[in-house]
Design a protein around this motif. Sequence first.
Motif, PDB file in Angstrom:
ATOM      1  N   LYS A   1      10.899   0.329  13.071  1.00  0.00           N
ATOM      2  CA  LYS A   1      10.519  -0.846  13.851  1.00  0.00           C
ATOM      3  C   LYS A   1       9.068  -1.252  13.595  1.00  0.00           C
ATOM      4  O   LYS A   1       8.671  -2.364  13.939  1.00  0.00           O
ATOM      5  N   LEU A   2       8.283  -0.351  13.035  1.00  0.00           N
ATOM      6  CA  LEU A   2       6.885  -0.653  12.776  1.00  0.00           C
ATOM      7  C   LEU A   2       6.671  -1.292  11.417  1.00  0.00           C
ATOM      8  O   LEU A   2       5.849  -2.206  11.267  1.00  0.00           O
ATOM      9  N   LEU A   3       7.414  -0.814  10.417  1.00  0.00           N
ATOM     10  CA  LEU A   3       7.116  -1.200   9.041  1.00  0.00           C
ATOM     11  C   LEU A   3       8.229  -2.005   8.382  1.00  0.00           C
ATOM     12  O   LEU A   3       8.001  -3.118   7.921  1.00  0.00           O
TER      13      LEU A   3
ATOM     14  N   LEU B   1      -1.952   2.367   9.158  1.00  0.00           N
ATOM     15  CA  LEU B   1      -0.913   2.106  10.158  1.00  0.00           C
ATOM     16  C   LEU B   1      -1.535   1.546  11.435  1.00  0.00           C
ATOM     17  O   LEU B   1      -1.014   0.603  12.034  1.00  0.00           O
ATOM     18  N   LYS B   2      -2.665   2.096  11.838  1.00  0.00           N
ATOM     19  CA  LYS B   2      -3.364   1.615  13.025  1.00  0.00           C
ATOM     20  C   LYS B   2      -3.811   0.168  12.849  1.00  0.00           C
ATOM     21  O   LYS B   2      -3.661  -0.661  13.755  1.00  0.00           O
ATOM     22  N   ARG B   3      -4.340  -0.159  11.668  1.00  0.00           N
ATOM     23  CA  ARG B   3      -4.786  -1.537  11.397  1.00  0.00           C
ATOM     24  C   ARG B   3      -3.588  -2.487  11.393  1.00  0.00           C
ATOM     25  O   ARG B   3      -3.680  -3.620  11.880  1.00  0.00           O
TER      26      ARG B   3
ATOM     27  N   ASP C   1       0.828  -1.207   0.000  1.00  0.00           N
ATOM     28  CA  ASP C   1       0.000   0.000   0.000  1.00  0.00           C
ATOM     29  C   ASP C   1       0.861   1.256   0.000  1.00  0.00           C
ATOM     30  O   ASP C   1       0.547   2.244  -0.678  1.00  0.00           O
ATOM     31  N   LEU C   2       1.952   1.216   0.764  1.00  0.00           N
ATOM     32  CA  LEU C   2       2.857   2.358   0.835  1.00  0.00           C
ATOM     33  C   LEU C   2       3.483   2.639  -0.529  1.00  0.00           C
ATOM     34  O   LEU C   2       3.527   3.785  -0.996  1.00  0.00           O
TER      35      LEU C   2
ATOM     36  N   ALA D   1       3.757   9.604   1.203  1.00  0.00           N
ATOM     37  CA  ALA D   1       3.074   8.301   1.131  1.00  0.00           C
ATOM     38  C   ALA D   1       2.803   7.772   2.545  1.00  0.00           C
ATOM     39  O   ALA D   1       1.730   7.228   2.818  1.00  0.00           O
ATOM     40  N   LEU D   2       3.766   7.945   3.438  1.00  0.00           N
ATOM     41  CA  LEU D   2       3.572   7.528   4.826  1.00  0.00           C
ATOM     42  C   LEU D   2       2.472   8.359   5.490  1.00  0.00           C
ATOM     43  O   LEU D   2       1.661   7.833   6.264  1.00  0.00           O
ATOM     44  N   ALA D   3       2.422   9.654   5.162  1.00  0.00           N
ATOM     45  CA  ALA D   3       1.364  10.517   5.704  1.00  0.00           C
ATOM     46  C   ALA D   3      -0.014   9.995   5.292  1.00  0.00           C
ATOM     47  O   ALA D   3      -0.949   9.970   6.104  1.00  0.00           O
ATOM     48  N   ALA D   4      -0.128   9.551   4.031  1.00  0.00           N
ATOM     49  CA  ALA D   4      -1.401   9.005   3.545  1.00  0.00           C
ATOM     50  C   ALA D   4      -1.742   7.707   4.273  1.00  0.00           C
ATOM     51  O   ALA D   4      -2.912   7.451   4.602  1.00  0.00           O
TER      52      ALA D   4
END
Length: 429
Positions: free
Chosen positions: A336-338, A385-387, A145-146, A375-378
């Motif tokens: 660490k998240l993505l 990101l929450k999902r 998606d990113l 793109a990260l902002a979107a």
Amino acid sequence: MIFPYKHIIIIDKESKVPVYRQIAISIISAIKNGTLKAGTHLPSSRELAKILGVHRKTVIAGYEELDAQDWIMIVPRKYVAVSEDIPLLKPQQWGETNILTPYEKELAIPFRIIEEKAVNKNAISYPDIIIDDGHPDVRLSPIDDLLKTYRSLTSRKYAIKNANIGTTQGTLNLREELVTYLSVTRGLNISADNILITHGAQMSIYLSAQLLLRRSSNIIVGKPNYPVANKTFEETEASIIEVNVDDKGIDTDAIEKICKRKNITAVYVIPHHHYPTTVTLSVERRVKLLELSRQFSFAIIEDDYDYDYHYTSSPYLPLATGNHNGNVIYIGSFSKLLDPALRIGFMVAPKNFIKQCTAFRKIIDVGGDGYMQNALAALIKEGELKRHLKKSKKCYHQRRDFLDVLLKEKLGNYVSYTVPTAEWLFGYY
């Protein structure tokens, strides 16, 4: 005399922060500023719900959150009280408010000023597992998606024209999304001007060190500590003072003793899942560290690289949410998240410090990837990101528990350990 809880627990029903968290945050603030002392009995959930005009279950959820973070103690069917472990603080007058929020104030602690000049426009590995410092499993990340959004931006004329505008501090799109994201997830009260987007948390540590420290400076770090951070501090020629880390985090009593003997410029702390011990800094020590920062005028470099991954309860609020007079430099990362290859981190600090970090950054890095930042902002704005966090936490939790079972089954007679509350001791591929 009836204590005016209605005046210290402020609920904004228009806020994106859940009401139960607003209740918890208000009570934490009252404890921090000394209005609620250690051992003070709080109203029952039924009574507080009536006072605040909310559902009883909302108050119960708020109390459970406070109990999980050790701010209060709950004795079933008897009472709820402020934890006895909270240090006694000087109370403030009700209604006493600061005109400026912490990050609206300037950093008064001396730091190196970089004059802005005009810029010319023209581990051990096996087939199925890697054992190292820990990386996210990119198979779980919304990378597709990113990248889809990234490719879309590179095909739009207006996006191409503006791709490099404002990337030295970070694109305005990403900084504005982070204002909302950090407010909802961490309770930070900031503006886009308080944020600098960096190439990962390490760049934020480096910039902070270069501006704060010099040969005559003293910086306190944990023992053991993140070795790359230590190396960064060594490069400034500052004196590094090590303080032991135990099961409650860095020893703040030891820090206080050092501050009485030496002038301390900064304290570097990893509040969640300290590297490499994985321990989390206790509530009592968080409160004391902020008090010491105000008393002895040192900066706190809060490296909160692992805020988002917790299994037993919500993470503690960062030190940066406290009344720190702008003395906390808060650092986080999306690597660490993505994906470890996605080098996007952020620094939150007073505007004057961010301005100078931005100027210094230009010396080594003209700017970041505007396409990727937007793109990260979107991704954040659309809730992806929450999902992703919700899905990945469940998966990592299961993997941690499975490893725990295997270690006890195969090595139980030879090793002992405390199960960490997060997953960053290892990654799976």
